[in-house]
Design a protein around this motif. Structure first.
Motif, PDB file in Angstrom:
ATOM      1  N   VAL A 158      -3.602  -1.650  -9.607  1.00 49.25           N
ATOM      2  CA  VAL A 158      -4.114  -2.602  -8.621  1.00 49.25           C
ATOM      3  C   VAL A 158      -5.033  -3.622  -9.296  1.00 49.25           C
ATOM      4  CG1 VAL A 158      -5.536  -2.877  -6.548  1.00 49.25           C
ATOM      5  CG2 VAL A 158      -3.888  -1.005  -6.687  1.00 49.25           C
ATOM      6  N   GLU A 159      -5.886  -3.154 -10.195  1.00 44.75           N
ATOM      7  CA  GLU A 159      -6.804  -4.064 -10.889  1.00 44.75           C
ATOM      8  C   GLU A 159      -6.053  -5.128 -11.676  1.00 44.75           C
ATOM      9  OE1 GLU A 159      -9.204  -5.817 -14.002  1.00 44.75           O
ATOM     10  OE2 GLU A 159      -7.457  -4.525 -14.304  1.00 44.75           O
TER      11      GLU A 159
ATOM     12  N   VAL B 178      -2.536 -13.268  -2.449  1.00 41.57           N
ATOM     13  CA  VAL B 178      -2.310 -12.034  -3.213  1.00 41.57           C
ATOM     14  C   VAL B 178      -3.404 -11.021  -2.877  1.00 41.57           C
ATOM     15  CG1 VAL B 178      -2.221 -11.005  -5.520  1.00 41.57           C
ATOM     16  CG2 VAL B 178      -1.102 -13.202  -5.098  1.00 41.57           C
ATOM     17  N   CYS B 179      -4.647 -11.480  -2.848  1.00 36.54           N
ATOM     18  CA  CYS B 179      -5.767 -10.599  -2.496  1.00 36.54           C
ATOM     19  C   CYS B 179      -5.593 -10.024  -1.091  1.00 36.54           C
ATOM     20  CB  CYS B 179      -7.087 -11.356  -2.583  1.00 36.54           C
ATOM     21  SG  CYS B 179      -7.595 -11.785  -4.258  1.00 36.54           S
ATOM     22  N   GLU B 180      -5.127 -10.868  -0.194  1.00 34.20           N
ATOM     23  CA  GLU B 180      -4.891 -10.455   1.193  1.00 34.20           C
ATOM     24  C   GLU B 180      -3.913  -9.285   1.248  1.00 34.20           C
ATOM     25  OE1 GLU B 180      -2.946 -13.216   4.205  1.00 34.20           O
ATOM     26  OE2 GLU B 180      -5.062 -13.698   4.475  1.00 34.20           O
ATOM     27  N   GLU B 181      -2.839  -9.381   0.448  1.00 36.80           N
ATOM     28  CA  GLU B 181      -1.813  -8.334   0.413  1.00 36.80           C
ATOM     29  C   GLU B 181      -2.317  -7.048  -0.232  1.00 36.80           C
ATOM     30  OE1 GLU B 181       1.682  -9.802  -1.483  1.00 36.80           O
ATOM     31  OE2 GLU B 181       2.046 -11.360   0.019  1.00 36.80           O
ATOM     32  N   LEU B 182      -3.193  -7.181  -1.231  1.00 34.89           N
ATOM     33  CA  LEU B 182      -3.620  -6.019  -2.016  1.00 34.89           C
ATOM     34  C   LEU B 182      -4.917  -5.376  -1.524  1.00 34.89           C
ATOM     35  CD1 LEU B 182      -2.852  -7.183  -5.676  1.00 34.89           C
ATOM     36  CD2 LEU B 182      -1.585  -5.521  -4.309  1.00 34.89           C
ATOM     37  N   LEU B 183      -5.570  -5.973  -0.527  1.00 36.69           N
ATOM     38  CA  LEU B 183      -6.880  -5.474  -0.113  1.00 36.69           C
ATOM     39  C   LEU B 183      -6.836  -4.002   0.305  1.00 36.69           C
ATOM     40  CD1 LEU B 183      -9.867  -5.945   0.445  1.00 36.69           C
ATOM     41  CD2 LEU B 183      -9.256  -6.763   2.733  1.00 36.69           C
ATOM     42  N   GLY B 184      -5.838  -3.629   1.090  1.00 37.09           N
ATOM     43  CA  GLY B 184      -5.730  -2.240   1.532  1.00 37.09           C
ATOM     44  C   GLY B 184      -5.655  -1.277   0.359  1.00 37.09           C
TER      45      GLY B 184
END
Length: 373
Positions: A17-18, A32-38
């Protein structure tokens, strides 16, 4: 699956994830951040649960905090930055660039919370580390200079802030650093423009803000919150110049963007508050009041009541009630605003002086009315 195996899988997830979590400085990265926040938030829990103490874990905490700050989720941000700082101190040491970055980011949060002295100290420490490690003509040193200048600006030290902003701008301008067509250059240019606005040099301010808008257009970031805030800043200048229709149009454009990207953020609340002020100046009180109430709720739920932004909101309410002859309500709100500002700034700040002038004008108007009855 035993605990050691679970830990290894958790570390693999953290590393993965990082590696894919960028800075939300462009609209592409924001999505991209929106998709990966969870996924990132699950990794944050794993870092705490398994006590993962790695360079990558610290980076993920930092990046997640950065995006949560952009969303206005301030309560979650400081613990993540503190955790990242602790890991970086243990793994990399207090003289590392990553440690300096964590100091700088934490300083930004303290400044938002009105802890300006603590923020200034951390930012200074960060600047010294970067200077010793890399010298002065590099991206990290310029970022630290800009951050230090932002804190000084909030403290009312405008001359010193301008000097640091200009130094940062000169470094960002270098092609080997990032050049004029860059996110960092635009941010610092915006900050200088805001100082010109404070000094009532409106023509200089709007010229710089237009440059910022042009840079962001070229970067393709017309849906990014920072683009919306530039629209807000230009709208403020139009309002000062009496160009109310132009100001209203830009405020509404900014609000449309911020409602999608930063519905819980103080940027959204501040822009709503500014539009309310515009309506108040045109005696459109029924349109101003609900916007002030909406801004107030966002601030209370997010950044909190002990900030300059909430104090501005109280002052705006006070002005509205004063103009409608509701003096007791106005007095209470002026006093509330001044109480907050005196705690936040802890000195005779230009913003405090402005609110005091308005408060005293309200008192004078009230007593004149009583005397004439």
């Amino acid at each position: 699956m035993n605990e050691e195996t679970q830990r290894k899988w958790a570390e693999k997830a953290i590393n993965s994830v990082e590696a894919h979590l960028p800075n939300p400085d462009t609209i592409k990265n924001w999505l991209v951040c929106e998709e990966l926040l969870g996924c990132a938030l699950k990794c944050v829990k794993s870092i705490s649960f398994y006590d993962v103490c790695t360079e990558i874990a610290a980076s993920l905490l930092n990046q997640t905090a950065f995006y949560l700050k952009e969303l206005g989720e301030l309560a979650q941000v400081e613990p993540l930055l503190q955790h990242s700082l602790k890991i970086r101190e243990q793994v990399l040491g207090k003289q590392s660039l990553d440690y300096a970055q964590s100091l700088n980011n934490l300083a930004g949060i303290y400044s938002l919370e009105g802890k300006h002295k603590q923020a200034f100290k951390l930012c200074q420490e960060s600047l010294v580390i970067v200077g010793q490690k890399l010298g002065k003509e590099n991206l990290y040193y310029a970022i630290s200079l800009n951050s230090l200048a932002e804190i000084l600006q909030k403290m009312g030290e405008y001359t010193q802030a301008l000097s640091f902003f200009e130094q940062a701008l000169d470094i960002f301008e270098l092609e080997k650093v990032c050049g004029k067509l860059s996110y960092h250059y635009a941010i610092t240019l915006n900050n200088i423009a805001e100082l010109y606005k404070i000094d009532k040099q409106y023509e200089k301010s709007i010229s710089l803000h237009q440059q910022v808008l042009n840079i962001k257009n070229q970067l393709g970031d017309k849906q990014h919150p920072s683009y919306a805030m530039t629209l807000n800043n230009i709208a403020e200048l139009y309002k000062e110049s009496g160009k109310y229709d132009d100001a209203e149009s830009l405020y509404k454009q900014a609000i449309d963007i911020l409602k999608i990207r930063q519905e819980k953020h103080w940027n959204y609340a501040v822009t709503l508050n500014n539009l309310a002020e515009l309506y108040r100046e045109q005696y459109k009180y029924s349109q101003a009041l609900p916007l002030l109430e909406q801004a107030s709720k966002i601030m209370e739920d997010g950044i909190g009541k002990e900030t300059q932004y909430y104090a501005f909101n109280r002052s705006s309410f006070a002005e509205l009630y004063k103009e409608q002859g509701q003096y007791n309500k106005a007095f209470h709100l002026y006093e509330q605003a001044l109480s907050i500002l005196n705690r936040v700034f802890n000195k005779k700040h230009p913003i405090i002086e402005k609110v005091e002038i308005n408060y005293n004008a309200c008192l004078k108007e009230y007593h004149e009315k009583i005397d004439n009855e």
